[in-house]
Design a protein around this motif. Structure first.
Motif, PDB file in Angstrom:
ATOM      1  N   SER A 110      22.197   2.858 -29.330  1.00 37.25           N
ATOM      2  CA  SER A 110      20.969   2.929 -28.527  1.00 37.25           C
ATOM      3  C   SER A 110      20.742   4.326 -27.980  1.00 37.25           C
ATOM      4  CB  SER A 110      21.033   1.924 -27.379  1.00 37.25           C
ATOM      5  OG  SER A 110      21.138   0.620 -27.866  1.00 37.25           O
ATOM      6  N   TYR A 111      21.845   4.955 -27.513  1.00 37.47           N
ATOM      7  CA  TYR A 111      21.720   6.324 -27.002  1.00 37.47           C
ATOM      8  C   TYR A 111      21.298   7.285 -28.122  1.00 37.47           C
ATOM      9  CZ  TYR A 111      24.045   4.706 -22.761  1.00 37.47           C
ATOM     10  OH  TYR A 111      24.363   4.050 -21.615  1.00 37.47           O
ATOM     11  N   ILE A 114      17.562   6.661 -28.873  1.00 43.12           N
ATOM     12  CA  ILE A 114      16.689   7.251 -27.852  1.00 43.12           C
ATOM     13  C   ILE A 114      16.620   8.765 -28.017  1.00 43.12           C
ATOM     14  CG2 ILE A 114      16.476   7.683 -25.371  1.00 43.12           C
ATOM     15  CD1 ILE A 114      17.662   4.880 -24.929  1.00 43.12           C
ATOM     16  N   SER A 118      13.289  10.891 -29.144  1.00 42.16           N
ATOM     17  CA  SER A 118      12.788  11.964 -28.286  1.00 42.16           C
ATOM     18  C   SER A 118      12.568  13.237 -29.084  1.00 42.16           C
ATOM     19  CB  SER A 118      13.776  12.220 -27.137  1.00 42.16           C
ATOM     20  OG  SER A 118      13.957  11.062 -26.359  1.00 42.16           O
ATOM     21  N   LEU A 167      13.302   0.787 -30.329  1.00 45.08           N
ATOM     22  CA  LEU A 167      13.623   0.946 -28.916  1.00 45.08           C
ATOM     23  C   LEU A 167      13.522  -0.381 -28.183  1.00 45.08           C
ATOM     24  CD1 LEU A 167      11.866   4.319 -28.027  1.00 45.08           C
ATOM     25  CD2 LEU A 167      14.304   3.837 -27.939  1.00 45.08           C
TER      26      LEU A 167
END
Length: 625
Positions: A110-111, A114, A118, A167
């Motif tokens: 998940s990190y 993200i 970005s 996400l």
């Protein structure tokens, strides 16, 4: 004419600068484009891995394994089959490890997702920014170019939608009961519209008890805080919480029976059937024994006479404001009544898997009731309650660490009103806090992946924390010889000095152990030794000062009850109902084994001349006739 060469040089210089500037912009444009495309591809790949991991997470869920359920069904038909038991142990351990591995991957993925999203979004912004600065052809763009431009925008849009969906999926990855949660939210809205009516019902009931009127509540609070709360001596003479005084598993009596037999009835003073199931342990105050029981649709509290075994009263917990009609999802091993109740000698307090928190006086009158919201727990809520002066303390760890759902709360024991609440940076856990006195201050010690955190029990202010745990935390901490001992399977056994402030990970952890770590049973620390009992029978004895292993022994039994000390003897209660008694020594010396005749998960209560044991179906009192 004289100035012409200078103008020519100036013009040529401007052309060169503009050309160099365009080349620089073009280079940045190309770099941004490559980076953006790479980030988009990386995001899609990570999304695919996350989806695959989510599917694996569901298939490795310890609660829903068809293979494990089939083995348990076979064991129910053939309870004496040791081969099936061993298969269940091995498969359960394998599933738990796989489940934890997939959850860690979900967090890490998940990190990454993200971060890559970005970069992708920032890259798009730069690409279009540099593209606008590049010199564009003066002729009209051909229809074919327009089509390509539109196709590019559509492609970018599709990638953006996919990443956005990823996400959303990541945020919801740990919520495997999303539909149920939506239903619970809907039902809670409905409940809130009826709350006035339900509150009126509760107030009507509690009004029958004089202590609950507004005026008498204020008087009662003052009385409890100043004089009526039990003294340390009174607490030590009773068994008012999980694992007894201080939550340490140490009895202040030494005259309990040395032998008994559940099948023949030898030294069994009484045996009482408890109507509803529950994995909670008995608590005892004076002549009253309290246990709780629950199913999906029903929750009850039982008060049993300590001398005769007669049920003095049993109360159904119902019509609690805010309580959801949808039962929580729990494992078979945890059930709907795993938390052990607590008492202050005047009232008994209980909490259930659906978040219902209630208080009854010793005569069975409802004092107050409230619902804390259905906790989000993968196995079911199991942390037990504890008292601190006039405060009822509730550890409410739930969800994932990044969901910000976990908290610890203190309620006024007279009115049930919230006194303080502190958020916790941990996921769901199943341990029970303890309160210690360091000689300089009182500390509320809690455990939850990855922290051991100490709070001021009066106001909930954090005092210190140490990072030393991992996985699903079930064993509760203990305190002895000036050290806090915290442990869990797949983590460490940590000995921590409790006199620090802030993050003490690098300064106050005295020693670390990594052998014999328990996944359910809480440690026993006494006499300069620390004992760890694994579910599958390995008992490991550590030196409390040095952290060296003194001895270990595999009893070839399964355990869920935590070890206890009575006098100079350690009591180990197996899941099959055999009590193994050993001496408190730096070498193993077994005294005997005594059969109850019923399966047991709960930890016993040890009082003056008696042992109270909660079996799967019955409550027992063991004592000399």
């Amino acid at each position: 004419m004289f100035l012409t060469p200078y103008f020519l040089v100036f013009y040529l210089n401007s052309v060169m600068i503009k050309k160099e500037k365009n080349e620089i912009i073009d280079a940045w444009y190309q770099s941004s484009l490559v980076l953006t495309i790479s980030a988009g591809i990386f995001s899609v790949v990570i999304l695919a891995f996350l989806i695959f991991n989510y599917i694996q997470l569901k298939s490795d869920d310890p609660l829903n394994s068809p293979e494990l359920m089939e083995l348990k069904e076979r064991l129910s038909r053939d309870p004496a089959n040791e081969a099936i038991k061993e298969q269940i142990r091995a498969l359960d351990l394998k599933l738990r490890k796989a489940y934890l591995r997939h959850r860690k991957f979900s967090n890490l993925g998940s990190y990454f997702l993200i971060g890559s999203v970005s970069i992708f979004l920032i890259g798009i912004r730069f690409v279009y920014s540099y593209r606008e600065k590049l010199p564009m052809p003066k002729q009209e763009q051909k229809p074919k170019d327009e089509v390509k431009s539109k196709e590019s925008k559509i492609a970018v849009g599709i990638i953006g939608i996919l990443i956005f969906a990823g996400l959303i999926f990541s945020v919801q990855r740990s919520n495997r009961d999303f539909l149920i949660d939506v239903q619970q939210i809907t039902s809670s809205v409905k409940t809130q519209t009826e709350e006035g009516k339900q509150q009126e019902t509760i107030e009507t009931i509690t009004a029958q008890t004089p202590e609950i009127s507004q005026t008498s509540t204020e008087i009662a609070v003052q009385t409890v805080v100043t004089s009526s709360y039990p003294t340390i001596d009174e607490i030590n003479k009773n068994w008012s919480r999980f694992r007894g005084p201080g939550g340490l598993g140490i009895s202040h009596y030494s005259n309990v029976p040395s032998s008994w037999n559940g099948k023949t009835g030898a030294n069994i003073l009484w045996k009482t059937a408890i109507p509803l199931p529950g994995e909670n342990s008995p608590i005892v105050w004076g002549k009253r024994v309290f246990v709780t029981g629950a199913t999906e649709s029903k929750r009850e509290i039982y008060c049993v006479d300590a001398d005769s075994g007669k049920i003095l009263w049993q109360k159904s917990v119902e019509n609690v404001p805010g309580s959801s009609p949808i039962p929580p999802r729990v494992s078979e091993e945890t059930g709907f009544a795993a938390p052990t109740a607590t008492t202050d000698g005047q009232r008994v307090y209980a909490i259930f898997a659906n978040g219902d928190l209630v208080s009854y006086d010793f005569n069975g009158n409802l004092v107050w009731a409230k619902n804390l919201g259905t906790p989000k727990s993968i196995y079911g809520y199991a942390s037990s309650l504890l008292m601190h002066k006039g405060l009822l303390i509730v550890l409410y760890d739930q969800g994932g660490a990044d969901e910000n759902l976990s908290k610890i709360m203190a309620f006024d024991s007279n009115s049930g009103s919230l006194v303080w609440e502190t958020k916790r940076p941990v996921p769901n856990s199943w341990a029970t806090p303890i309160i210690i006195n360091t000689g300089k201050r009182e500390e509320l010690i809690t455990t939850g992946n990855p922290w051991v955190i100490a709070y001021n029990p009066d106001n909930g202010t954090e005092l210190w924390r140490a990072k030393c745990l991992s996985g699903d935390i079930a064993p509760s901490p203990v305190f002895a010889d000036g050290l806090v001992f915290a442990t869990n399977a797949y983590a460490k056994l940590a000995a921590i000095r409790p006199d620090g402030q802030g993050d003490v990970t690098s300064t106050h952890i005295v020693w670390i152990g990594d052998s014999g770590l328990p996944d359910i049973c809480s440690p026993l620390a006494v006499g300069g030794l620390v004992f760890l009992l694994q579910t599958y029978g390995l008992l490991t004895c550590y030196d409390a000062k040095t952290g060296e292993i003194v001895w270990d022994n595999d009893f070839a039994e399964t355990f869920q009850a935590s070890p206890s000390l009575v006098g100079d003897k350690i009591y180990l209660l197996t899941e099959d109902g055999f009590m193994i008694v050993i001496k408190l020594e730096r070498k193993l010396e077994e005294i005997g084994r005594y059969e109850l005749g019923e399966k047991v998960s709960a930890s016993p209560a040890f009082l003056d001349g008696r042992i109270y044991i909660r079996g799967k179906n019955n409550l027992y009192c063991i004592g000399k006739r």
